[in-house]
Scaffold this motif. Structure first.
Motif, mmCIF file in Angstrom:
data_model
loop_
_atom_site.group_PDB
_atom_site.id
_atom_site.type_symbol
_atom_site.label_atom_id
_atom_site.label_comp_id
_atom_site.label_asym_id
_atom_site.label_seq_id
_atom_site.Cartn_x
_atom_site.Cartn_y
_atom_site.Cartn_z
ATOM 1 N N UNK A 1 10.936 34.682 36.273
ATOM 2 C CA UNK A 1 10.389 35.241 35.050
ATOM 3 C C UNK A 1 10.556 36.752 35.065
ATOM 4 N N UNK A 2 10.418 37.364 33.892
ATOM 5 C CA UNK A 2 10.484 38.809 33.801
ATOM 6 C C UNK A 2 9.607 39.265 32.654
ATOM 7 N N UNK A 3 9.366 40.570 32.640
ATOM 8 C CA UNK A 3 8.551 41.166 31.588
ATOM 9 C C UNK A 3 9.031 42.575 31.347
ATOM 10 N N UNK A 4 9.283 42.914 30.102
ATOM 11 C CA UNK A 4 9.594 44.285 29.719
ATOM 12 C C UNK A 4 8.266 44.969 29.446
ATOM 13 N N UNK A 23 11.486 55.367 28.185
ATOM 14 C CA UNK A 23 11.326 54.499 29.344
ATOM 15 C C UNK A 23 11.769 53.067 29.052
ATOM 16 N N UNK A 24 12.253 52.415 30.097
ATOM 17 C CA UNK A 24 12.626 51.006 30.045
ATOM 18 C C UNK A 24 12.139 50.369 31.347
ATOM 19 N N UNK A 25 10.842 50.094 31.395
ATOM 20 C CA UNK A 25 10.217 49.581 32.616
ATOM 21 C C UNK A 25 10.208 48.060 32.562
ATOM 22 N N UNK A 26 10.808 47.439 33.579
ATOM 23 C CA UNK A 26 10.957 45.988 33.612
ATOM 24 C C UNK A 26 10.511 45.481 34.981
ATOM 25 N N UNK A 27 9.809 44.350 34.974
ATOM 26 C CA UNK A 27 9.487 43.666 36.225
ATOM 27 C C UNK A 27 9.956 42.223 36.103
ATOM 28 N N UNK A 28 10.457 41.662 37.192
ATOM 29 C CA UNK A 28 10.868 40.267 37.141
ATOM 30 C C UNK A 28 11.775 39.874 38.283
ATOM 31 N N UNK A 29 11.903 38.568 38.469
ATOM 32 C CA UNK A 29 12.784 37.985 39.478
ATOM 33 C C UNK A 29 13.583 36.873 38.820
ATOM 34 N N UNK A 30 14.880 36.841 38.940
ATOM 35 C CA UNK A 30 15.672 37.911 39.537
ATOM 36 C C UNK A 30 15.604 39.175 38.681
ATOM 37 N N UNK A 71 17.906 51.460 21.904
ATOM 38 C CA UNK A 71 17.331 50.183 22.338
ATOM 39 C C UNK A 71 17.615 49.956 23.806
ATOM 40 N N UNK A 72 16.564 49.617 24.550
ATOM 41 C CA UNK A 72 16.740 49.161 25.928
ATOM 42 C C UNK A 72 16.554 47.658 25.919
ATOM 43 N N UNK A 73 17.589 46.949 26.361
ATOM 44 C CA UNK A 73 17.550 45.488 26.454
ATOM 45 C C UNK A 73 17.479 45.086 27.919
ATOM 46 N N UNK A 74 16.638 44.110 28.218
ATOM 47 C CA UNK A 74 16.512 43.576 29.575
ATOM 48 C C UNK A 74 16.757 42.070 29.511
ATOM 49 N N UNK A 75 17.576 41.581 30.447
ATOM 50 C CA UNK A 75 17.915 40.157 30.407
ATOM 51 C C UNK A 75 18.134 39.624 31.814
ATOM 52 N N UNK A 76 17.609 38.430 32.063
ATOM 53 C CA UNK A 76 17.950 37.674 33.263
ATOM 54 C C UNK A 76 18.078 36.210 32.864
ATOM 55 N N UNK A 77 18.179 35.326 33.832
ATOM 56 C CA UNK A 77 18.423 33.909 33.529
ATOM 57 C C UNK A 77 17.286 33.252 32.760
ATOM 58 N N UNK A 78 16.111 33.899 32.701
ATOM 59 C CA UNK A 78 14.956 33.314 32.022
ATOM 60 C C UNK A 78 14.783 33.800 30.586
ATOM 61 N N UNK A 79 15.535 34.826 30.191
ATOM 62 C CA UNK A 79 15.399 35.293 28.823
ATOM 63 C C UNK A 79 15.792 36.738 28.635
ATOM 64 N N UNK A 80 15.475 37.247 27.452
ATOM 65 C CA UNK A 80 15.860 38.597 27.059
ATOM 66 C C UNK A 80 14.722 39.223 26.269
ATOM 67 N N UNK A 81 14.555 40.550 26.415
ATOM 68 C CA UNK A 81 13.572 41.298 25.649
ATOM 69 C C UNK A 81 14.154 42.682 25.405
ATOM 70 N N UNK A 82 13.592 43.406 24.446
ATOM 71 C CA UNK A 82 14.084 44.749 24.164
ATOM 72 C C UNK A 82 13.004 45.587 23.524
ATOM 73 N N UNK A 83 13.200 46.893 23.618
ATOM 74 C CA UNK A 83 12.351 47.858 22.929
ATOM 75 C C UNK A 83 13.278 48.851 22.247
#
Length: 97
Positions: A1-4, A23-30, A71-83
């Motif tokens: 899972x991840x979280x922007x 800022x583009x602060x993201x936490x998650x694995x992977x 826009x900062x986009x964050x993506x891993x195998x569980x999904x995608x989010x952006x600000x």
């Protein structure tokens, strides 16, 4: 899972020639892949635009040509989010998707 991790909704007033940090602060694995875009095109580092190791975007000495949607986009195998940060009339506004 991840979280922007998003900042609270605020407006930052900037005059020309001021410095900006987004800022583009993201936490998650992977660990999510992050990318900055401006008006839908990848941001490339220039003399006054830098992206640090934590994916914060720095714009030094803001000019009118720097206006647009960042826009900062964050993506891993569980999904995608952006600000998205919008620069209009010398003010930055946060828009969440």
């Amino acid at each position: 899972m991840y979280l922007l991790v998003r900042p609270p909704s605020v407006t930052i007033s900037l005059a020309l020639q001021e410095d900006l940090q987004l800022h583009c602060i993201v936490v998650g694995q992977p660990s999510p892949k992050r990318i900055w875009t401006k008006n839908g095109k990848a941001v490339t580092e220039e003399s006054h635009i830098k992206i640090n190791d934590e994916y914060s975007l720095f714009v030094s000495s803001v000019q009118r040509m720097d206006s647009g949607n960042y826009t900062c986009s964050a993506e891993n195998m569980f999904g995608k989010d952006e600000i998205t940060y919008s620069f209009l009339h010398h003010q930055w506004h946060y828009m969440f998707h």
